[in-house]
Design a protein around this motif. Sequence first.
Motif, PDB file in Angstrom:
ATOM      1  N   LEU A  33     -43.683  59.067   3.873  1.00  8.65           N
ATOM      2  CA  LEU A  33     -43.956  60.025   4.657  1.00  8.65           C
ATOM      3  C   LEU A  33     -44.548  59.867   5.642  1.00  8.65           C
ATOM      4  N   MET A  34     -45.881  59.853   5.154  1.00  7.54           N
ATOM      5  CA  MET A  34     -46.634  58.405   6.675  1.00  7.54           C
ATOM      6  C   MET A  34     -45.353  57.892   7.537  1.00  7.54           C
ATOM      7  N   LEU A  35     -44.743  56.700   7.382  1.00 10.17           N
ATOM      8  CA  LEU A  35     -43.882  56.119   7.920  1.00 10.17           C
ATOM      9  C   LEU A  35     -43.424  56.699   8.559  1.00 10.17           C
ATOM     10  N   GLN A  36     -42.817  58.294   8.041  1.00  9.10           N
ATOM     11  CA  GLN A  36     -41.725  58.833   8.720  1.00  9.10           C
ATOM     12  C   GLN A  36     -42.264  59.387   9.872  1.00  9.10           C
ATOM     13  N   MET A  37     -43.522  60.195   9.733  1.00 11.06           N
ATOM     14  CA  MET A  37     -44.280  61.223  10.592  1.00 11.06           C
ATOM     15  C   MET A  37     -44.260  59.318  11.878  1.00 11.06           C
ATOM     16  N   VAL A  38     -44.881  59.123  11.598  1.00  9.65           N
ATOM     17  CA  VAL A  38     -45.710  57.577  12.827  1.00  9.65           C
ATOM     18  C   VAL A  38     -43.717  57.374  13.361  1.00  9.65           C
ATOM     19  N   ASP A  39     -42.629  56.913  12.681  1.00  9.55           N
ATOM     20  CA  ASP A  39     -41.682  57.020  13.181  1.00  9.55           C
ATOM     21  C   ASP A  39     -41.382  58.167  14.418  1.00  9.55           C
ATOM     22  N   LEU A  82     -43.663  59.444  16.015  1.00 15.53           N
ATOM     23  CA  LEU A  82     -43.920  59.875  17.010  1.00 15.53           C
ATOM     24  C   LEU A  82     -43.987  58.937  17.756  1.00 15.53           C
ATOM     25  N   LYS A  83     -42.873  58.156  17.540  1.00 16.60           N
ATOM     26  CA  LYS A  83     -42.814  56.748  18.082  1.00 16.60           C
ATOM     27  C   LYS A  83     -41.530  57.034  19.083  1.00 16.60           C
ATOM     28  N   GLN A  84     -40.827  58.190  18.459  1.00 15.92           N
ATOM     29  CA  GLN A  84     -39.202  58.809  19.409  1.00 15.92           C
ATOM     30  C   GLN A  84     -39.897  59.279  19.945  1.00 15.92           C
ATOM     31  N   PHE A  85     -40.861  60.588  20.069  1.00 19.70           N
ATOM     32  CA  PHE A  85     -41.347  62.255  20.241  1.00 19.70           C
ATOM     33  C   PHE A  85     -42.751  60.857  21.742  1.00 19.70           C
ATOM     34  N   VAL A  86     -43.076  60.283  21.537  1.00 22.34           N
ATOM     35  CA  VAL A  86     -43.583  59.251  22.385  1.00 22.34           C
ATOM     36  C   VAL A  86     -42.618  58.631  23.836  1.00 22.34           C
ATOM     37  N   SER A  87     -41.629  58.163  23.103  1.00 22.33           N
ATOM     38  CA  SER A  87     -40.781  57.612  23.802  1.00 22.33           C
ATOM     39  C   SER A  87     -39.804  58.314  24.180  1.00 22.33           C
ATOM     40  N   ILE A 122     -49.646  54.458  18.466  1.00 18.86           N
ATOM     41  CA  ILE A 122     -49.260  54.301  17.382  1.00 18.86           C
ATOM     42  C   ILE A 122     -49.099  52.893  16.273  1.00 18.86           C
ATOM     43  N   GLU A 123     -49.322  51.751  17.353  1.00 22.10           N
ATOM     44  CA  GLU A 123     -49.507  50.241  16.636  1.00 22.10           C
ATOM     45  C   GLU A 123     -50.571  50.290  15.611  1.00 22.10           C
ATOM     46  N   PHE A 124     -51.871  51.114  16.167  1.00 17.12           N
ATOM     47  CA  PHE A 124     -52.907  50.881  15.524  1.00 17.12           C
ATOM     48  C   PHE A 124     -52.514  51.570  13.966  1.00 17.12           C
ATOM     49  N   VAL A 125     -52.098  52.883  13.857  1.00 17.14           N
ATOM     50  CA  VAL A 125     -51.596  53.618  12.566  1.00 17.14           C
ATOM     51  C   VAL A 125     -50.685  53.187  12.027  1.00 17.14           C
ATOM     52  N   THR A 126     -49.864  52.759  12.222  1.00 14.85           N
ATOM     53  CA  THR A 126     -48.891  51.248  11.889  1.00 14.85           C
ATOM     54  C   THR A 126     -49.274  49.986  11.368  1.00 14.85           C
ATOM     55  N   GLN A 127     -50.143  49.800  11.820  1.00 15.06           N
ATOM     56  CA  GLN A 127     -50.657  48.279  10.507  1.00 15.06           C
ATOM     57  C   GLN A 127     -52.028  49.548   9.829  1.00 15.06           C
ATOM     58  N   ALA A 128     -52.514  50.165  10.057  1.00 14.51           N
ATOM     59  CA  ALA A 128     -53.718  50.932   9.238  1.00 14.51           C
ATOM     60  C   ALA A 128     -52.822  51.242   8.062  1.00 14.51           C
ATOM     61  N   ILE A 129     -51.310  51.317   7.979  1.00 15.85           N
ATOM     62  CA  ILE A 129     -50.490  51.596   6.584  1.00 15.85           C
ATOM     63  C   ILE A 129     -49.981  50.654   5.874  1.00 15.85           C
ATOM     64  N   VAL A 181     -53.118  58.815  10.518  1.00 17.26           N
ATOM     65  CA  VAL A 181     -52.063  59.443  11.336  1.00 17.26           C
ATOM     66  C   VAL A 181     -52.065  61.373  11.822  1.00 17.26           C
ATOM     67  N   LEU A 182     -52.525  61.794  11.352  1.00 13.90           N
ATOM     68  CA  LEU A 182     -53.071  63.370  11.723  1.00 13.90           C
ATOM     69  C   LEU A 182     -53.735  63.409  12.866  1.00 13.90           C
ATOM     70  N   GLU A 183     -54.516  62.331  12.890  1.00 15.56           N
ATOM     71  CA  GLU A 183     -55.645  61.814  14.067  1.00 15.56           C
ATOM     72  C   GLU A 183     -54.366  61.787  15.689  1.00 15.56           C
ATOM     73  N   ALA A 184     -53.423  61.055  14.686  1.00  9.09           N
ATOM     74  CA  ALA A 184     -52.416  60.708  16.015  1.00  9.09           C
ATOM     75  C   ALA A 184     -51.448  61.829  17.156  1.00  9.09           C
ATOM     76  N   TYR A 185     -51.061  62.590  15.941  1.00  5.23           N
ATOM     77  CA  TYR A 185     -50.780  63.775  16.905  1.00  5.23           C
ATOM     78  C   TYR A 185     -51.366  64.735  17.526  1.00  5.23           C
ATOM     79  N   GLN A 186     -52.746  64.934  16.681  1.00  4.14           N
ATOM     80  CA  GLN A 186     -53.583  65.726  17.440  1.00  4.14           C
ATOM     81  C   GLN A 186     -54.251  65.410  18.651  1.00  4.14           C
ATOM     82  N   VAL A 187     -53.922  63.866  18.886  1.00  4.31           N
ATOM     83  CA  VAL A 187     -53.969  63.900  19.549  1.00  4.31           C
ATOM     84  C   VAL A 187     -52.632  63.850  21.208  1.00  4.31           C
TER      85      VAL A 187
END
Length: 256
Positions: free
Chosen positions: A113-119, A121-126, A140-147, A161-167
């Motif tokens: 689920l977290m990997l899907q959320m990060v993907d 988010l990455k697509q949304f930013v692009s 996004i890179e920081f969150v990916t490495q943390a996972i 992950v949630l904090e990145a979404y909140q930002v």
Amino acid sequence: MMQRLKVAARRVAIAGMALGVVCTTQAATVPDVVDASEQWLDQQAQSQRRVDDLGDQRRSLADEYRTTLREIEGLEAYNQQLQRQLKLQRDEIATLDNSISQATAVDRQILPLMLQMVDSLKQFVSLDLPFLPKERAERIEFVTQAIDRVDVSVAEKFRQVLEAYQVELEFGRTIEAYTGMVDVSGQKLEVDFLRVGRLGLFYQTLDGLQSARWDQASKQWVALPASERNPIRDAIRVARKLTSPNLLTLTLPTAG
């Protein structure tokens, strides 16, 4: 007590003399009787001492027995308490084992689920307005490495992950101005960017002579007329809190 026995023996010896008790073959003189009496008294005294010693030993053994009984009772009570504690610990271990097994199952489910959320988010930013590209990419890179890190708990990974979404969510409700570089006709220019939520992204050169708006449909900057310079400049000052908030008259893109 010995004194009383000796006196009684002397009285017996005197009485015997008065009655004329005399044996012809084994006649006993008074000193012999007295000696025999004293020996008997000594034997009685020794016997009494042994009796007293045995009594003392009996009382000592009885005290030790009572002490041992109290210690046994204390040990039994302590053992019962330990048994209760061991039972509670076994129950707690069983609960923890169950929680760990459930947590493991949740971990296996939440990681995809977290990997899907990060993907996502990455697509949304692009696909979003191209503001703060470096900062957002680094987040996004920081969150990916943390996972991927094993020393970070699942709860902490999910929090990041949630904090990145909140930002990203906050970007849609704020106005912001910052300085950066833009490529204009192959020339790198230092400009002031203006972001108005996610409705519009503008830039203005530091000399205020050139202004442009990002066109999301064509994915490129569109130059604005000179009439837009002052409104953009005023909006930049408001975003930087250099002036009080005021009504902004900016040309925003229309929904296509």
